[in-house]
Write an enzyme that holds these catalytic residues in place. Structure first.
Site, PDB file in Angstrom:
ATOM      1  N   GLU A   1      13.028   1.169   7.177  1.00  0.00           N
ATOM      2  CA  GLU A   1      11.886   0.393   6.701  1.00  0.00           C
ATOM      3  C   GLU A   1      12.032   0.026   5.232  1.00  0.00           C
ATOM      4  O   GLU A   1      11.660  -1.064   4.809  1.00  0.00           O
ATOM      5  CB  GLU A   1      10.622   1.236   6.915  1.00  0.00           C
TER       6      GLU A   1
ATOM      7  N   ASP B   1       0.829  -1.194   0.000  1.00  0.00           N
ATOM      8  CA  ASP B   1       0.000   0.000   0.000  1.00  0.00           C
ATOM      9  C   ASP B   1       0.874   1.260   0.000  1.00  0.00           C
ATOM     10  O   ASP B   1       1.414   1.613   1.027  1.00  0.00           O
ATOM     11  CB  ASP B   1      -0.951  -0.001   1.195  1.00  0.00           C
TER      12      ASP B   1
END
Length: 528
Positions: free
Chosen positions: A487, A300
């Protein structure tokens, strides 16, 4: 507005193994109503996830009563009202300072303690779903356990000898399945409408590698219940139609898609979803379903899901049958068959047949002969996607029966990866730079691992090792420069940070730590 009965859990009482009750509340938008909408739409916090993770300082009903009384008064300050009535979420990792003398492996081993959370205690009005055992969070804004993240984190935990932590986390996921019927995206009330890529059986396999095959039997009930969640509706959906996560193709075959049972904007990204739906000019409920389904996919957002390949407003996630999701469900069917066979259950062969059939269907619908790669299949248009992305490597990681994987198919997909995805820092998430975080120029640890694993398993070991080396070097470069593990990474320009998405880049970081440690050990790469 009608909501799924399975989504609305008003108050649920359950018991931890040590007898402590769990109180599960409704999502924050239902608890705080107009206050919630105002806080999110007026952007009291730059990150919409901040408010849904806040903890009320007193009873929510009293806070709401005061809000209704005060909001119309002259000089009312919404930001101050929130600060007066809520404790803001803390990020413990923010206080951690890297020791510049540590190599990256030592750094990761020390970080496990920073990212560790103890069993939770219920708090009235909190969105946290309490878990009975310790667990590891990703880090940064991700203050809770996440489903698919955790498998990649476990890869590193295993290398660190943290087997009991893996066991605890698998038990937590089994607890979630038992109490909610599935593993939510994360242990928050606002995630109850959706799951994430179903890695539970792969976690069970990882734990069984360390503790023995009896683990399959221990977690068989949880695997079977998760399977029922993903297959709900398979007995009643008609050809050419879909129900929840099940799609029945025109020929009557069953495959799966991503879905979310909620019909409102994502609570943690409420403002963003409202504005995206408005901008699209499309039906709002349809937009929310596609956006939420993309969140369940973990990807997403990405051009992978866009009808025009460029813009979020053209998102169509629920129309797609993804090869990665179905490869994971193949593994789940295989794992259930193995556990039932160990129990001398005659129905084991039924699940073995299901897995073999699913593998055949993945080939039929998702193997793109023109592109020589697995791609998503749009069951509504009955056409394959042209998006080349690491999701196409999952079948190579799991499917056992395919005779061509280690011969010509492995060579073909390796050639595609070299041409379209391979960059200086690893493999890029897609070919296209749209400004979304799951597109170029970004690379992500889970997709690096699945690509490397799939290539290794189909005989393309040289390319697998090459990608691993590039990724490890990039991670270590950024660590030496910043003292952090991130991340996501820019794998195209190694001197630039990754970007895109609805929030700034996060450090910590669970799945990066896990994959990096696993690759350093697997390929005996130098640690810096």
């Amino acid at each position: 507005m009608k909501r799924s009965a399975g989504f609305f859990l008003l108050v649920l009482l359950s018991l931890f193994s040590f007898g402590q009750p769990v109180i599960v509340t409704t999502p924050p938008d239902k608890i705080f109503g107009k206050l919630f909408v105002d806080v999110q739409m007026e952007r009291v916090f730059p990150d919409g996830k901040s408010f849904v993770d806040c903890i009320p300082k007193r009873k929510p009903a009293d806070i709401l009563t005061d809000y209704e009384t005060q909001k119309a008064t002259a000089g009312f300050d919404l930001k101050k009202f929130v600060a007066d009535n809520f404790d803001l979420p803390a990020n413990p990792v923010d206080s951690y300072k890297t020791n510049a003398a540590e190599d990256v492996v030592t750094h990761i081993n020390n970080l496990w303690a920073v990212l560790r959370r103890t069993p939770d205690k219920p708090v009235e009005g909190s969105s946290l779903l309490p878990l009975p055992y310790p667990y590891i969070v990703p880090g940064g804004r991700f203050r809770e356990v996440y489903y698919w993240d955790s498998y990649f984190t476990m890869l590193g935990l295993k290398e660190s000898g943290e087997i009991e932590m893996i066991d605890n986390m698998v038990k937590n996921f089994a607890f979630l399945i038992e109490n909610y019927g599935h593993i939510p995206n994360g242990n928050r009330t606002y995630y109850l409408g959706r799951s994430q890529p179903p890695f539970f059986s792969v976690m069970v396999e990882l734990l069984a590698d360390a503790k023995g095959d009896s683990i399959y039997q221990e977690f068989l009930p949880a695997m079977e219940k998760e399977y029922r969640f993903w297959m709900d509706g398979s007995d009643k959906v008609k050809p050419g139609q879909a129900y929840r996560r099940v799609v029945r193709l025109k020929d009557g075959s069953i495959l799966n898609r991503y879905w979310d049972d909620a019909t409102v904007p994502r609570q943690e990204s409420w403002r963003e979803d409202v504005l995206t739906a408005q901008k699209s000019g499309r039906d709002k409920l349809e937009m929310y379903q596609h956006l939420r389904a993309a969140a369940e996919s973990g990807i997403d957002f990405s051009s992978r899901w866009f009808a025009d390949g460029k813009n979020l407003v053209s998102i169509r996630t629920t129309d797609m049958v993804p090869p990665d999701l179905n490869a994971l469900l193949y593994h789940l069917e295989w794992a259930i068959a193995k556990a039932r066979l160990m129990n001398k259950d005659s129905t084991a062969s039924e699940f073995r047949r299901k897995a073999i059939k699913r593998g055949e269907l993945i080939d039929k619908y998702c193997w793109n002969k023109a592109l020589t790669f697995y791609t998503d299949y749009n069951f509504r248009t009955q056409r394959q996607s042209s998006s080349i992305n690491p999701g196409g490597m999952y079948p190579f990681c799991f499917i056992n029966e395919h005779p061509d994987y280690t011969s010509f198919l492995g060579k073909k997909v390796a050639a595609v990866i070299r041409k379209k995805l391979l960059k200086d820092g690893g493999v890029v998430t897609t070919e296209f730079n749209t400004g979304e975080q799951w597109d170029a120029p970004n690379g992500w640890a889970p997709l690096e691992w699945m690509t490397i694993w799939g290539l290794d398993r189909c005989g393309q070991k040289e390319l697998a090792a090459d990608i691993a080396t590039r990724w490890v070097k990039l991670n270590e470069k950024v660590y030496k420069e910043t003292g952090k593990l991130s991340e996501k990474y820019n794998v195209v320009d190694l001197n630039s940070a990754a970007g895109g998405g609805e929030y700034p880049g996060q450090d910590g970081f669970g799945w990066t730590n896990g994959v990096l440690l696993k690759l350093i050990r697997k390929y005996n790469l130098p640690k810096e």
